[in-house]
Design an enzyme around this catalytic site. Structure first.
Site, mmCIF file in Angstrom:
data_model
loop_
_atom_site.group_PDB
_atom_site.id
_atom_site.type_symbol
_atom_site.label_atom_id
_atom_site.label_comp_id
_atom_site.label_asym_id
_atom_site.label_seq_id
_atom_site.Cartn_x
_atom_site.Cartn_y
_atom_site.Cartn_z
ATOM 1 N N ILE A 118 -13.778 2.360 0.639
ATOM 2 C CA ILE A 118 -12.391 2.322 0.200
ATOM 3 C C ILE A 118 -11.483 2.882 1.285
ATOM 4 O O ILE A 118 -11.852 3.797 2.021
ATOM 5 C CB ILE A 118 -12.183 3.041 -1.151
ATOM 6 C CG1 ILE A 118 -12.441 4.540 -1.052
ATOM 7 C CG2 ILE A 118 -13.069 2.422 -2.220
ATOM 8 C CD1 ILE A 118 -12.097 5.303 -2.317
ATOM 9 N N CYS A 119 -10.308 2.313 1.389
ATOM 10 C CA CYS A 119 -9.343 2.721 2.412
ATOM 11 C C CYS A 119 -8.579 3.949 1.941
ATOM 12 O O CYS A 119 -7.875 3.908 0.938
ATOM 13 C CB CYS A 119 -8.382 1.576 2.706
ATOM 14 S SG CYS A 119 -7.191 1.977 3.977
#
Length: 174
Positions: A118-119
């Site tokens: 996930i960013c």
């Protein structure tokens, strides 16, 4: 913590801060850091359960405490969406935050990269850097994964990118 949601602020104040600045290559100091990590995770999990907000299970997947696996879930429109959760502790930990992975969601959102990681670069990584070494795994889950799930899962469900397990079962039966 100015401008933070009151629930987030309350949760964060109940997660113990860590004091030992050690990573996986630091021998006995890393063992002490892991003890602090477990205490913080136990406190965070206990708080979530007491507030009826249980949303993840996680444990070390190896004896060194460098690989973590588990499950996380998010309830949207009264349906529970559950995902595998994993991450490795980087060798530069705690200076570098772990990169949390949800492999099942790989390629389903632009806010994800390299195999389902996930960013968190814009919002979470500066916060981690500012609070190093006091933040640990529990903080990464509270301030990184939880808000990411809250922002992304409703969009992914509403756009049809992910389906509830019961929807998948009923459509395959017809």
């Amino acid at each position: 913590m100015e401008g933070w949601d009151p629930n987030t602020k309350s949760a964060l104040t109940q997660i113990p801060l860590l004091s030992i600045k050690a990573g996986p290559r630091d021998g006995a100091a890393w063992t002490q850091r892991l003890k602090e990590e477990y205490k913080a995770l136990i406190a965070y999990t206990g708080m979530n359960k007491s507030n009826d907000n249980d949303w993840f299970r996680i444990s070390a997947a190896n004896s060194e405490g460098t690989r973590w696996t588990g499950k996380c879930w998010y309830v949207h429109n009264l349906l529970k969406y559950e995902f595998d959760l994993q991450f490795d502790i980087p060798v530069t930990y705690p200076l570098t935050a772990p990169e949390i992975e949800l492999p099942q969601l790989d390629g389903k959102t632009h806010k994800m990269y390299r195999g389902g990681k996930i960013c968190l670069t814009v919002h979470f990584k500066p916060l981690w850097a500012k609070n190093c070494p006091r933040f640990g795994i529990a903080h990464a889950l509270c301030l990184g994964l939880a808000p990411w799930l809250a922002a992304e899962i409703p969009i992914l469900v509403d756009s049809g990118m992910i389906k509830h397990k019961d929807d998948s079962a009923s459509s395959s039966e017809s």
